[in-house]
Design a protein around this motif. Structure first.
Motif: not given
Length: 205
Positions: A11-19, A52-56
């Motif tokens: 629930p704490e993972v941010r930003p939404e893209a990382a979750r 985009a995956l490698y951003v997170h």
């Protein structure tokens, strides 16, 4: 109780893209297996481009490490919470087995990845998870030893018995299916009865 979803673990993972990437990694690893899954598979399932995956996350292995670490932290918290209750060893063991088993049923998709993809973890991440597993087993061993000292458990080998107790719950993630198995809480109660009999004591409600 409804099934635990991967999102419940982060629930704490941010930003939404990382979750979203974590959710997609769970889905992809569960469907294809870790080694057969590509970063493109994960990104596509998350509705993102592979770049985009490698951003997170720096790699597919980093996603597996995050899933494995948080899953092991969750089960360790369940075990330590049950063992720390101010009740007798029999009741604490019942609570421990019920919670541990029910978690592996409710979160069986995550549980399969957490428990059966250990060899795919990078060495440094495996070391973190190994320590969490050691603490979990040590907590169960200490509770069994306490019950033996109190005369309510009767076992020949505390270490082997602790591993057997944990293995019963872990294996639930391998075969559990909501459409063909009993509810997680009921399964937890049945497993707790089995474990207490294995420990040489009479089950208590």
């Amino acid at each position: 109780m409804t099934a635990t979803t991967p999102a419940d673990l982060w629930p704490e993972v941010r930003p939404e893209a990382a979750r979203r990437l974590l959710l997609a990694a769970v889905e992809s690893f569960a469907r294809r297996g870790y080694h057969a899954t590509t970063t493109r598979d994960i990104a596509t399932a998350a509705g993102m481009s592979p770049a985009a995956l490698y951003v997170h996350y720096p790699s597919k292995a980093a996603l597996l490490s995050e899933i494995s670490r948080t899953g092991h932290q969750r089960t360790l918290a369940l075990v330590e919470g049950a063992a720390a209750e101010a009740t007798d060893p029999v009741r604490r063991m019942r609570r421990l087995v019920e919670d541990f088993t029910a978690w592996h049923a409710r979160a069986h998709t995550v549980g399969r990845i957490v428990q059966y993809e250990l060899r795919a973890l990078p060495p440094e991440d495996f070391a973190v998870v190994a320590e969490l597993r050691r603490r979990t087993e040590e907590t169960v061993r200490a509770l069994i030893a306490e019950g033996v000292a109190a005369g309510v458990f009767e076992v020949d080998d505390v270490r082997t018995t602790a591993r057997a107790v944990l293995s019963l719950g872990i294996d639930v993630a391998r075969w559990y299916n909501e459409r063909t198995a009993e509810p997680p809480e009921e399964l937890g109660r049945r497993y707790a009865d089995l474990v207490l009999r294995m420990l040489g004591t009479r089950p208590v409600a």
